[in-house]
Design a protein around this motif. Structure first.
Motif, PDB file in Angstrom:
ATOM      1  N   UNK A   1       0.770  -1.035  -0.140  1.00  8.49           N
ATOM      2  CA  UNK A   1       0.106  -0.084  -0.165  1.00  8.49           C
ATOM      3  C   UNK A   1       0.817   1.247   0.040  1.00  8.49           C
ATOM      4  N   UNK A   2       1.979   1.207   0.709  1.00  8.29           N
ATOM      5  CA  UNK A   2       2.894   2.362   1.135  1.00  8.29           C
ATOM      6  C   UNK A   2       3.520   2.720  -0.150  1.00  8.29           C
ATOM      7  N   UNK A   3       3.846   1.509  -1.096  1.00 13.98           N
ATOM      8  CA  UNK A   3       4.470   1.806  -2.588  1.00 13.98           C
ATOM      9  C   UNK A   3       3.767   1.901  -3.360  1.00 13.98           C
ATOM     10  N   UNK A   4       2.390   1.645  -3.385  1.00 14.65           N
ATOM     11  CA  UNK A   4       1.442   2.207  -4.447  1.00 14.65           C
ATOM     12  C   UNK A   4       0.981   3.493  -4.370  1.00 14.65           C
TER      13      UNK A   4
ATOM     14  N   UNK B   1      10.560   5.051 -10.281  1.00 13.32           N
ATOM     15  CA  UNK B   1      11.266   3.705 -10.642  1.00 13.32           C
ATOM     16  C   UNK B   1      11.325   2.803  -9.368  1.00 13.32           C
ATOM     17  N   UNK B   2      11.773   3.579  -8.161  1.00 15.07           N
ATOM     18  CA  UNK B   2      12.010   2.707  -7.050  1.00 15.07           C
ATOM     19  C   UNK B   2      10.683   2.046  -6.420  1.00 15.07           C
ATOM     20  N   UNK B   3       9.571   2.879  -6.342  1.00 16.36           N
ATOM     21  CA  UNK B   3       8.323   2.338  -5.725  1.00 16.36           C
ATOM     22  C   UNK B   3       7.651   1.270  -6.600  1.00 16.36           C
TER      23      UNK B   3
ATOM     24  N   UNK C   1       1.813   6.296  -7.047  1.00 18.14           N
ATOM     25  CA  UNK C   1       0.825   7.152  -7.551  1.00 18.14           C
ATOM     26  C   UNK C   1       0.865   8.565  -7.507  1.00 18.14           C
ATOM     27  N   UNK C   2       1.429   8.966  -6.122  1.00 18.75           N
ATOM     28  CA  UNK C   2       1.680  10.367  -5.872  1.00 18.75           C
ATOM     29  C   UNK C   2       3.081  10.831  -6.327  1.00 18.75           C
TER      30      UNK C   2
END
Lengths: 211, 91
Positions: A42-45, A58-60, A49-50
């Motif tokens: 969730x944190x990385x999605x 590229x990292x997320x 998105x943001x």
């Protein structure tokens, strides 16, 4: 109760407890890993998105993808562990309620435990592989995060980022240790099943049974 | 709990359960067998003289005979030895 029966029952009790503890450890690890991967995903999605176009994006994305994959694997891991837990618990209860020193009670528990292993051997091997895979993925995420910090610096609260990396490292190590315990368990039971097959020859002669 | 047992383990479970006399329905329920397979196993044990049919009131029961010891004793000895003579799994 004879000394021999006392020894056998002692071993049986210790082994049942060890197997039960291993399955519980699996459930706990599976649950923690599921929660961890969900939080990561969730944190990385959200970060994806943001994020403004750039290196953070590229990292997320890969971290989110791996976290979602781990989440799916953790669910199947939990379901398999829960099934085995129910069966192991049933045998353990029978052991606790047995008539101490009774050959038939001890034999009945041995028969059930052997049958449980025969039935669940493939699942246990699959769980060991899943655990190994999850361990590698979690350690991979931790390494990736450390690389991210090295490249972009710490984003967010340092204590939160640090805790999450430590959690990944610890759970990754646990997930890699569990298959080692399963392989000891499997070796023990494979050897018993092999001896059991030899014993069948003698029983066949007793029964004059022609399959 | 329906798990993968060998034929010999099923025979032993039936004989062990029928020590006090049991109906066929009780046997298949306790030993997790379907009616056809249960019937085959019971017939075999009856043919060997390890089980006997006894009347209890208006019910026909299956009872383990003394002759069954020739199968049950080596079975129990071997399974207990399996546990005694193999490496132990301990956390």
């Amino acid at each position: 109760m004879t000394r021999r029966m006392s020894n056998i029952e002692g071993r049986l009790g210790r082994e049942l407890w060890s197997f039960y503890a291993l399955v519980v450890m699996n459930i706990v690890a599976g649950g923690v890993i599921m929660g961890l991967s969900m939080s990561y995903g969730i944190q990385n999605v959200i970060a994806f998105v943001q994020a403004l176009p750039g290196l953070e994006l590229i990292y997320s994305l890969p971290v989110a993808a791996v976290a979602i994959a781990v989440f799916g694997v953790a669910i199947s891991w939990l379901v398999s562990s829960a099934e085995i837990f129910g069966e192991a618990q049933e045998i353990r209860e029978e052991f606790q309620g047995r008539e101490a020193g009774d050959r038939s009670s001890a034999t009945s528990i041995i028969v059930k435990t052997m049958a449980l292993y025969r039935e669940r051997k493939t699942t246990i091997q699959r769980m060991a592989w899943v655990s190994r895979l999850v361990g590698v993925l979690l350690l991979g995420i931790a390494a990736y995060n450390l690389a991210g910090i090295a490249l972009f610096g710490v984003w967010g609260e340092p204590i939160v980022v640090g805790t999450s990396i430590v959690m990944n490292l610890v759970m990754g190590a646990v997930a890699l240790y569990i298959p080692h315990l399963f392989s000891i368990f499997s070796r023990t039971w494979d050897s018993r099943l092999a001896q059991g097959e030899k014993a069948e020859g003698e029983l066949r002669r007793v029964l004059e049974w022609k399959a | 709990m329906k798990l993968r047992r060998t034929q010999y383990e099923i025979f032993w479970e039936i004989l062990s359960f029928c020590r006090g006399g049991r109906s066929f329905t009780q046997v298949i329920n306790r030993c997790d067998l379907n009616s056809k397979i249960g019937q085959e196993h019971v017939e075999f044990l009856l043919s060997k003289g390890y089980l006997a049919k006894v009347e209890s009131g208006d019910r026909a029961l299956l009872k383990t005979t003394e002759k069954a010891a020739e199968f049950m004793q080596p079975f129990e000895r071997m399974y207990l030895e399996l546990f005694e003579n193999s490496p132990e799994f301990k956390l």
